[in-house]
Design a protein around this motif. Structure first.
Motif, PDB file in Angstrom:
ATOM      1  N   UNK A  19      -2.174  18.219  -1.167  1.00  0.00           N
ATOM      2  CA  UNK A  19      -1.198  18.265  -2.257  1.00  0.00           C
ATOM      3  C   UNK A  19      -1.149  19.677  -2.815  1.00  0.00           C
ATOM      4  N   UNK A  20       0.057  20.258  -2.847  1.00  0.00           N
ATOM      5  CA  UNK A  20       0.256  21.623  -3.332  1.00  0.00           C
ATOM      6  C   UNK A  20       1.133  21.591  -4.579  1.00  0.00           C
ATOM      7  N   UNK A  60      -0.342  14.059   9.986  1.00  0.00           N
ATOM      8  CA  UNK A  60      -0.813  14.720   8.769  1.00  0.00           C
ATOM      9  C   UNK A  60       0.397  15.366   8.103  1.00  0.00           C
ATOM     10  N   UNK A  61       0.232  15.834   6.874  1.00  0.00           N
ATOM     11  CA  UNK A  61       1.351  16.522   6.233  1.00  0.00           C
ATOM     12  C   UNK A  61       0.902  17.339   5.034  1.00  0.00           C
ATOM     13  N   UNK A  62       1.800  18.200   4.581  1.00  0.00           N
ATOM     14  CA  UNK A  62       1.644  18.962   3.351  1.00  0.00           C
ATOM     15  C   UNK A  62       2.643  18.413   2.345  1.00  0.00           C
ATOM     16  N   UNK A  63       2.205  18.191   1.121  1.00  0.00           N
ATOM     17  CA  UNK A  63       3.086  17.651   0.082  1.00  0.00           C
ATOM     18  C   UNK A  63       3.207  18.651  -1.068  1.00  0.00           C
ATOM     19  N   UNK A  64       4.435  18.993  -1.412  1.00  0.00           N
ATOM     20  CA  UNK A  64       4.707  19.926  -2.506  1.00  0.00           C
ATOM     21  C   UNK A  64       5.132  19.109  -3.723  1.00  0.00           C
ATOM     22  N   UNK A  93      -5.631  25.289 -15.274  1.00  0.00           N
ATOM     23  CA  UNK A  93      -6.715  26.200 -14.909  1.00  0.00           C
ATOM     24  C   UNK A  93      -6.328  27.211 -13.831  1.00  0.00           C
ATOM     25  N   UNK A  94      -5.524  26.777 -12.861  1.00  0.00           N
ATOM     26  CA  UNK A  94      -5.274  27.599 -11.672  1.00  0.00           C
ATOM     27  C   UNK A  94      -3.825  28.050 -11.506  1.00  0.00           C
ATOM     28  N   UNK A  95      -2.923  27.503 -12.298  1.00  0.00           N
ATOM     29  CA  UNK A  95      -1.515  27.829 -12.132  1.00  0.00           C
ATOM     30  C   UNK A  95      -0.840  26.890 -11.158  1.00  0.00           C
ATOM     31  N   UNK A  96       0.443  27.074 -10.976  1.00  0.00           N
ATOM     32  CA  UNK A  96       1.227  26.170 -10.124  1.00  0.00           C
ATOM     33  C   UNK A  96       1.343  26.753  -8.723  1.00  0.00           C
ATOM     34  N   UNK A  97       0.199  26.815  -8.067  1.00  0.00           N
ATOM     35  CA  UNK A  97       0.104  27.334  -6.703  1.00  0.00           C
ATOM     36  C   UNK A  97      -1.202  26.835  -6.124  1.00  0.00           C
ATOM     37  N   UNK A  98      -1.384  27.010  -4.833  1.00  0.00           N
ATOM     38  CA  UNK A  98      -2.627  26.583  -4.201  1.00  0.00           C
ATOM     39  C   UNK A  98      -2.620  25.109  -3.837  1.00  0.00           C
ATOM     40  N   UNK A  99      -3.822  24.554  -3.664  1.00  0.00           N
ATOM     41  CA  UNK A  99      -4.003  23.152  -3.292  1.00  0.00           C
ATOM     42  C   UNK A  99      -4.868  22.476  -4.350  1.00  0.00           C
ATOM     43  N   UNK A 100      -4.395  21.347  -4.855  1.00  0.00           N
ATOM     44  CA  UNK A 100      -5.135  20.635  -5.893  1.00  0.00           C
ATOM     45  C   UNK A 100      -5.921  19.449  -5.347  1.00  0.00           C
ATOM     46  N   UNK A 296       4.646  29.343  -1.127  1.00  0.00           N
ATOM     47  CA  UNK A 296       3.806  28.936   0.004  1.00  0.00           C
ATOM     48  C   UNK A 296       2.510  28.281  -0.451  1.00  0.00           C
ATOM     49  N   UNK A 297       1.946  28.753  -1.542  1.00  0.00           N
ATOM     50  CA  UNK A 297       0.774  28.108  -2.115  1.00  0.00           C
ATOM     51  C   UNK A 297      -0.550  28.684  -1.679  1.00  0.00           C
ATOM     52  N   UNK A 298      -0.748  28.825  -0.365  1.00  0.00           N
ATOM     53  CA  UNK A 298      -2.021  29.313   0.140  1.00  0.00           C
ATOM     54  C   UNK A 298      -1.805  29.851   1.552  1.00  0.00           C
TER      55      UNK A 298
END
Length: 311
Positions: A19-20, A60-64, A93-100, A296-298
């Motif tokens: 989840x991104x 598998x998948x990536x979810x935005x 804590x981390x902002x709206x980017x990356x993987x949670x 992109x997130x990461x």
């Protein structure tokens, strides 16, 4: 006690998705389409959130994930919805980017919750919700179908910036059409999830329980666990630099998601697409690395499927 519990684990779990969190879902769609991915239509949840996904042929998948209705979102957080509270905390804590979140598939989320509680790694109350899927998730079908989701959460309280859950889906018909799993960049699937921590061994028992995998590989760079369909690595900053060419600065302890390793059916064709679209990438240790840009997130690491070595 935790070691004894790990010995009882019999079934290795299956990686489902990452989840991104994003601030503007349209920027994420634009970025991933430019990289060469097919992105699914945006779907809304009854929790005040909306999402779209990049689905892979290996299931598998990536979810935005973006906030759709702030008032509803905050109401669910106030009422104690574990998923929304985790998402809210990560954005703060981390902002709206990356993987949670990392997600594994489940046939029985209630049983997972019992396992997590007995092992002392429960991440909070289960979450149950329903949503209606549109025809984009059905081949040649126009009907809508209500689908139930059951989520069970695992958490190591020493790591507030990484959350984990299992997901049970109750539906006989839901699936993702092949057209959503076919990508112009020839990428087939998600094969590695890589986290960082200065002392990975501190989180051995957490992953043994969450992944249902007692066996692991340990070396000076960190730990590696084989899930049923991929690998989860917890590496030191030195390990990240050595294996993937990624430099990070850690100011605090705890697990953090750093990158994903994807596999390509034809790496040369993948490079052709990147060159055509002017997607900057670095080549390191026989793989491609696309550093994170807005949306992109990461970082994404791409390896050729025939050369993939998960050992």
């Amino acid at each position: 006690m935790r070691t004894d519990f790990a010995k009882k684990i019999k079934k290795t779990r299956v990686i489902d998705h990452l989840v991104l969190p994003v601030a503007d879902i349209s920027i994420a769609i634009s970025r991933y389409e430019k990289i060469g991915f097919t992105v699914s239509p945006i779907e809304k949840y009854p929790l005040g959130i909306k999402s779209c996904c990049v689905f892979f042929s290996d299931n598998t998948f990536l979810e935005f994930l973006a906030i759709d209705h702030r008032k509803t979102y905050e109401m669910h957080a106030y009422q104690g919805n574990t998923f929304i509270r985790n998402d809210q905390a990560y954005r703060f804590r981390c902002g709206e980017k990356g993987v949670s979140h990392m997600v594994i598939k489940s046939n029985d989320a209630s049983q997972d919750d019992i396992i997590y509680r007995k092992a002392g790694i429960s991440g909070g109350p289960n979450v149950h919700f329903e949503r209606v899927f549109t025809s984009s998730f059905f081949s040649q079908k126009k009907e809508l179908e209500k689908v139930e989701f059951f989520l069970s959460f695992a958490q190591d309280i020493r790591s507030p910036d990484s959350s984990f859950f299992s997901c049970e889906i109750k539906s006989e018909r839901i699936h993702n059409p092949f057209v959503l799993k076919s990508h112009k960049n020839h990428i087939l699937g998600l094969k590695e999830i890589v986290l960082s921590e200065s002392n990975p061994a501190d989180f051995q028992y957490f992953f043994q329980t969450y992944l249902g995998q007692r066996e692991m590989k340990a070396d000076s760079f960190g730990l590696s666990f084989h899930a049923d369909n991929g690998v989860v690595r917890i590496l030191t900053p030195i390990g990240l630099k050595r294996l993937y060419g990624l430099e990070i600065t850690r100011r605090s302890r705890g697990l953090r998601f750093e990158l994903a390793v994807l596999i390509s059916e034809k790496l040369e064709k993948t490079k052709e697409w990147f060159n055509k679209e002017k997607i900057h990438y670095d080549e390191y240790n026989n793989h491609l690395c696309i550093n994170a840009l807005p949306g992109q997130g990461f970082p994404l690491i791409i390896k050729k499927v025939n050369n993939y070595d998960s050992k």
